[in-house]
Design a protein around this motif. Structure first.
Motif, PDB file in Angstrom:
ATOM      1  N   VAL A 176      -3.373   5.080 -48.614  1.00 20.39           N
ATOM      2  CA  VAL A 176      -4.829   5.235 -48.589  1.00 20.39           C
ATOM      3  C   VAL A 176      -5.222   6.607 -49.116  1.00 20.39           C
ATOM      4  CG1 VAL A 176      -6.879   5.306 -47.113  1.00 20.39           C
ATOM      5  CG2 VAL A 176      -5.077   3.616 -46.672  1.00 20.39           C
ATOM      6  N   PRO A 177      -6.040   6.671 -50.180  1.00 18.72           N
ATOM      7  CA  PRO A 177      -6.452   7.972 -50.724  1.00 18.72           C
ATOM      8  C   PRO A 177      -7.399   8.688 -49.777  1.00 18.72           C
ATOM      9  CG  PRO A 177      -7.609   6.200 -51.842  1.00 18.72           C
ATOM     10  CD  PRO A 177      -6.599   5.541 -50.940  1.00 18.72           C
ATOM     11  N   ARG A 178      -7.399  10.014 -49.848  1.00 19.23           N
ATOM     12  CA  ARG A 178      -8.254  10.839 -49.000  1.00 19.23           C
ATOM     13  C   ARG A 178      -9.093  11.749 -49.912  1.00 19.23           C
ATOM     14  NH1 ARG A 178      -3.217  11.891 -47.338  1.00 19.23           N
ATOM     15  NH2 ARG A 178      -3.484  14.158 -47.449  1.00 19.23           N
ATOM     16  N   ARG A 179     -10.186  11.197 -50.402  1.00 24.30           N
ATOM     17  CA  ARG A 179     -11.041  11.936 -51.334  1.00 24.30           C
ATOM     18  C   ARG A 179     -12.509  11.743 -50.962  1.00 24.30           C
ATOM     19  NH1 ARG A 179      -7.398   9.569 -55.096  1.00 24.30           N
ATOM     20  NH2 ARG A 179      -8.863   7.840 -55.425  1.00 24.30           N
ATOM     21  N   PHE A 180     -13.262  12.847 -51.004  1.00 26.18           N
ATOM     22  CA  PHE A 180     -14.707  12.736 -50.844  1.00 26.18           C
ATOM     23  C   PHE A 180     -15.294  11.999 -52.042  1.00 26.18           C
ATOM     24  CE2 PHE A 180     -14.425  15.947 -47.579  1.00 26.18           C
ATOM     25  CZ  PHE A 180     -15.543  15.701 -46.774  1.00 26.18           C
ATOM     26  N   GLU A 181     -16.289  11.187 -51.781  1.00 21.34           N
ATOM     27  CA  GLU A 181     -17.037  10.516 -52.837  1.00 21.34           C
ATOM     28  C   GLU A 181     -18.349  11.268 -53.016  1.00 21.34           C
ATOM     29  OE1 GLU A 181     -19.690   7.872 -54.809  1.00 21.34           O
ATOM     30  OE2 GLU A 181     -19.931   8.352 -52.683  1.00 21.34           O
ATOM     31  N   ALA A 182     -18.802  11.457 -54.254  1.00 24.67           N
ATOM     32  CA  ALA A 182     -19.939  12.339 -54.528  1.00 24.67           C
ATOM     33  C   ALA A 182     -21.178  11.930 -53.731  1.00 24.67           C
ATOM     34  CB  ALA A 182     -20.236  12.349 -56.022  1.00 24.67           C
ATOM     35  N   ARG A 183     -21.504  10.639 -53.720  1.00 25.05           N
ATOM     36  CA  ARG A 183     -22.699  10.203 -52.998  1.00 25.05           C
ATOM     37  C   ARG A 183     -22.503  10.305 -51.487  1.00 25.05           C
ATOM     38  NH1 ARG A 183     -24.796   4.982 -56.622  1.00 25.05           N
ATOM     39  NH2 ARG A 183     -25.095   6.175 -58.549  1.00 25.05           N
ATOM     40  N   GLY A 184     -21.277  10.066 -51.038  1.00 24.10           N
ATOM     41  CA  GLY A 184     -20.989  10.253 -49.621  1.00 24.10           C
ATOM     42  C   GLY A 184     -21.156  11.700 -49.203  1.00 24.10           C
ATOM     43  N   LEU A 185     -20.723  12.620 -50.061  1.00 26.60           N
ATOM     44  CA  LEU A 185     -20.905  14.051 -49.782  1.00 26.60           C
ATOM     45  C   LEU A 185     -22.392  14.380 -49.725  1.00 26.60           C
ATOM     46  CD1 LEU A 185     -19.879  16.968 -49.498  1.00 26.60           C
ATOM     47  CD2 LEU A 185     -19.787  17.075 -52.006  1.00 26.60           C
ATOM     48  N   TYR A 186     -23.149  13.845 -50.659  1.00 27.12           N
ATOM     49  CA  TYR A 186     -24.599  14.057 -50.687  1.00 27.12           C
ATOM     50  C   TYR A 186     -25.205  13.688 -49.332  1.00 27.12           C
ATOM     51  CZ  TYR A 186     -29.270  13.877 -52.949  1.00 27.12           C
ATOM     52  OH  TYR A 186     -30.574  14.089 -53.327  1.00 27.12           O
ATOM     53  N   HIS A 187     -24.832  12.524 -48.817  1.00 27.53           N
ATOM     54  CA  HIS A 187     -25.410  12.064 -47.551  1.00 27.53           C
ATOM     55  C   HIS A 187     -24.898  12.878 -46.364  1.00 27.53           C
ATOM     56  CE1 HIS A 187     -27.891   8.582 -48.667  1.00 27.53           C
ATOM     57  NE2 HIS A 187     -27.089   8.497 -49.702  1.00 27.53           N
ATOM     58  N   GLN A 188     -23.696  13.391 -46.437  1.00 23.38           N
ATOM     59  CA  GLN A 188     -23.217  14.267 -45.364  1.00 23.38           C
ATOM     60  C   GLN A 188     -24.052  15.532 -45.299  1.00 23.38           C
ATOM     61  OE1 GLN A 188     -19.956  13.784 -43.219  1.00 23.38           O
ATOM     62  NE2 GLN A 188     -21.086  11.917 -43.683  1.00 23.38           N
ATOM     63  N   LEU A 189     -24.483  16.034 -46.448  1.00 25.94           N
ATOM     64  CA  LEU A 189     -25.269  17.260 -46.482  1.00 25.94           C
ATOM     65  C   LEU A 189     -26.711  17.045 -46.047  1.00 25.94           C
ATOM     66  CD1 LEU A 189     -23.877  18.758 -49.801  1.00 25.94           C
ATOM     67  CD2 LEU A 189     -23.496  19.647 -47.502  1.00 25.94           C
ATOM     68  N   MET A 190     -27.186  15.792 -46.077  1.00 21.32           N
ATOM     69  CA  MET A 190     -28.567  15.507 -45.665  1.00 21.32           C
ATOM     70  C   MET A 190     -28.635  14.749 -44.344  1.00 21.32           C
ATOM     71  SD  MET A 190     -29.782  12.243 -48.008  1.00 21.32           S
ATOM     72  CE  MET A 190     -30.928  11.656 -46.771  1.00 21.32           C
ATOM     73  N   GLN A 191     -27.524  14.430 -43.718  1.00 20.50           N
ATOM     74  CA  GLN A 191     -27.403  13.858 -42.382  1.00 20.50           C
ATOM     75  C   GLN A 191     -27.360  12.335 -42.347  1.00 20.50           C
ATOM     76  OE1 GLN A 191     -26.829  14.865 -39.322  1.00 20.50           O
ATOM     77  NE2 GLN A 191     -27.287  12.981 -38.260  1.00 20.50           N
TER      78      GLN A 191
END
Length: 670
Positions: A176-191
């Protein structure tokens, strides 16, 4: 209450590695410290594992999962609690079922055998995540409870589905890869997350009230995601004339009392969480009325008077003769435990309430308890949040007189000023996609959509490029079911959107299961009993918000149970103080920022832009930045620290190796 894991290969001749299954169980040892089990069917390419926390049927061997039917046709692993199981077991026994344990989980096998999947699901009452393999139909089913109290993740990688109760369980599998996804990161930064998604590439959640079915066809996996339950508010055209007020009061009282009584069933002692809000006070009062001995009540206190509720909680405890235990937390102490909290939450958090809840669950566990009844879900069912009141006023009260409108405007301007920038946006915000879907942009999403304007500038250039033109509000809107919103009252719509976003993604995650189970502590929320929810959707809006009173019908149903000060009290959102409100807490936060947001740390992770990070801190400290904006930016800073910590914990760290070492240290082996 436990942790589950498993692997399902597209090629049935490919066996599942037992050592990997054991490692996947071991890394969630905190969810199930009382033992583990695993089962494989090598000729079918499937294997499950399970870490057990004993709540029902304390016999170590008898209740060990995974369960397999004597003929080997079904294999089962369950995380959670299924209520009313004694009555159901009696009924199944009368139909010829032979139980081998006293576990509530085993009844799933017998229900499925007799009724099949679709007709089995209505019998499942409680908080659960279930993995069920049907050998005859060559099908794996992943089932999650109706509100998402229990977590369940899955991914498809290299011809296999890997699933588990936590992200780290999936990451313990070496494929199983362990990589942030760009849109997932976006949503982490906005809650606010998109329902069903995570911050990590290819990792999904089973949505609340859904079944993900995985079948094999011609050497490939066929995956279907189907909903079996939803919060189905009636169409406005179907509501009809309101019944007598007492009808609604008695219905809520009956369903809630039953839900609490069911959640007191356990083979270990059951305690209560007690804040100063009416929700936890109600669960304590009903628990005390049901149990003969004094109920143990655990309360979190803060050293900031604006956020501390211990005085009211103490009055409630005294009124029902509860044995109260108050744990007071200092503001700066919370950041000392943020990194540990993120390891368990597996997502960023905007407020250190999650840390406070983790420390409380540890305290409760050390006091000898592993089950508590909680008040989560009341605000969702009965419209308790300030955002609901705002949406009711703006969109659901078209016939107000000028005087009534002025009174509402004064109420909204005066109430919950403490939470402007977090629970309420400082300024009205309109998202085109949400406006089109809902008819307005729900107030609960507005502060986080306002935070979204900061996210692209914080992201590393290569990730920022990937989200160019991305609209987070549209992504959230597209994940919601338009059919469940069309034709509903504005208050119904606001509650539905909150339930699908903030409840599952926040309150039940870093404010619930993940920080409770971090310390092997099972939390049971009776307000999220689906029988009560199905009663609540039929309440007229005026029974939820009546003039200036939110949760009106609940207050009236429990009027004799609550101290007068609590019955008359306005909703107060339970939160920890934001960092900027206390010099010590700000210093503690800055110490973490110095460690995780340094230029070197940011460059190593490759997720954030150092210039963007510096600009956001400068904006926070600018003289013309309002207090509400500071609250919002406090949240963004927490998110920035959070993504850096998550990178360190889940990407930079070798999770498969860590999981194997954990298994070795526990003595867990195939």
């Amino acid at each position: 209450m436990c942790g589950i894991a498993g692997v399902f290969h597209a090629d049935p001749s490919q066996p599942v590695d037992p050592e990997t299954l054991v490692a996947m169980a071991a890394i969630q040892h905190h969810r199930g410290p009382d033992g583990f089990g695993y089962k494989t069917q090598d000729d079918r390419g499937v294997g499950f594992s399970h870490a057990r926390l004993t709540i029902i049927d304390l016999d170590e061997n008898r209740g060990r999962q995974p369960f397999v039917t004597p003929d080997g046709h079904l294999m089962l692993a369950v995380n959670g609690e299924l209520y009313d199981y004694k009555r159901i077991r009696t009924d199944l026994t009368s139909r010829g079922a032979k139980f081998r344990t006293k576990s509530d989980s085993e009844m799933v096998l017998h229900l499925y055998e007799r009724f099949g999947l679709e007709d089995m699901l209505p019998y499942l009452r409680g908080e659960f995540a279930i993995a069920l393999f049907d050998r005859q139909h060559d099908r794996l089913m992943l089932i999650r409870d109706r509100f998402g109290v229990k977590p369940l993740y899955w991914t498809e990688v290299n011809g296999r589905v890997v699933f588990g109760s936590e992200l780290k369980v999936l990451f313990a599998h070496p494929e199983v890869p362990r990589r942030f996804e760009a849109r997932g990161l976006y949503h982490q930064l906005m809650q606010t997350m998109v329902p069903g998604q995570t911050a990590f590439e290819g990792i999904h959640q089973v949505k609340p009230g859904h079944v993900v079915s995985i079948s094999r066809r011609h050497g490939k996996l066929e995956i279907r995601d189907e909903r079996y339950w939803d919060m189905d508010f009636p169409l406005q055209s179907e509501r009809g004339p309101e019944k007598d007020e007492q009808h609604y009061i008695e219905g809520v009282r009956e369903k809630l009392t039953e839900a609490v009584q069911l959640r007191l069933e356990a083979d270990v002692p059951v305690a209560c969480y007690l804040s100063g809000g009416i929700d936890s006070c109600i669960t304590l009062g009903l628990s005390a009325a049901t149990q003969q001995s004094p109920v143990k009540a655990f309360t979190i206190g803060f050293d900031n008077d604006d956020y501390d509720e211990t005085a009211i909680a103490r009055e409630m405890a005294e009124s029902v003769g509860a044995d109260q235990d108050i744990m007071t937390l200092s503001a700066d102490h919370l950041y000392d435990n943020l990194v540990e909290t993120l390891w368990h939450a597996e997502r960023t958090i905007y407020n250190t309430l999650g840390v406070a809840k983790l420390l409380m669950s540890r305290h409760v566990n050390q006091a000898g308890y592993r089950v508590v009844v909680t008040g989560e879900g009341s605000d969702e069912l009965f419209a308790g949040y300030p955002s609901f009141r705002r949406d009711m006023f703006l969109h659901g009260l078209d016939t107000l007189s000028a005087a009534e409108r002025a009174s509402w405007e004064q109420l909204l301007s005066e109430s919950n000023q403490l939470f402007q920038g977090a629970m309420l946006a400082e300024n009205e915000l309109h998202d085109p996609a949400l406006d089109a879907l809902v008819g307005f942009t729900p107030s609960c999403l507005q502060p986080w959509l306002a935070s979204a304007e900061h996210a692209p500038g914080l992201m590393a250039p290569h990730l920022r490029e990937q989200v160019q033109g991305y609209e987070p509000g549209r992504a959230i809107a597209e994940a919601l079911d338009a059919d469940m919103l069309e034709g509903r009252h504005p208050l119904d719509k606001a509650q539905y959107v909150w339930i699908k976003t903030m409840l599952e993604g926040q309150i039940l995650t870093w404010g619930g299961d993940r920080v409770d189970m971090a310390n092997s502590m099972e939390a049971r929320p009776p307000f999220l009993d689906h029988h009560l929810a199905e009663e609540a959707v039929h309440l007229p809006p005026s029974m939820r918000i009546n003039g200036r009173t939110e949760k009106y019908v609940l207050r009236e149903a429990m009027k004799g149970l609550l101290p007068r000060v609590l019955y008359e009290r306005e909703k107060f959102a339970f939160m920890a103080p934001p960092a900027h409100t206390d010099p010590k807490k700000w210093a503690a936060m800055r110490a973490l920022a110095d460690q995780y947001l340094s230029d070197d740390a940011v460059a190593e992770a490759g997720l954030l832009d150092p210039a963007g990070v510096k600009a956001l801190f400068d904006l926070h400290q600018a003289k013309d930045t309002t207090a509400s904006t500071q609250v919002q930016l406090d949240a963004v800073i927490n998110h920035m620290i959070g993504v850096q910590v998550l990178h360190h914990q889940f990407v930079a760290q070798d999770i498969p190796r860590l999981a194997r070492r954990k298994a070795e240290s526990l003595g867990w082996r195939p």
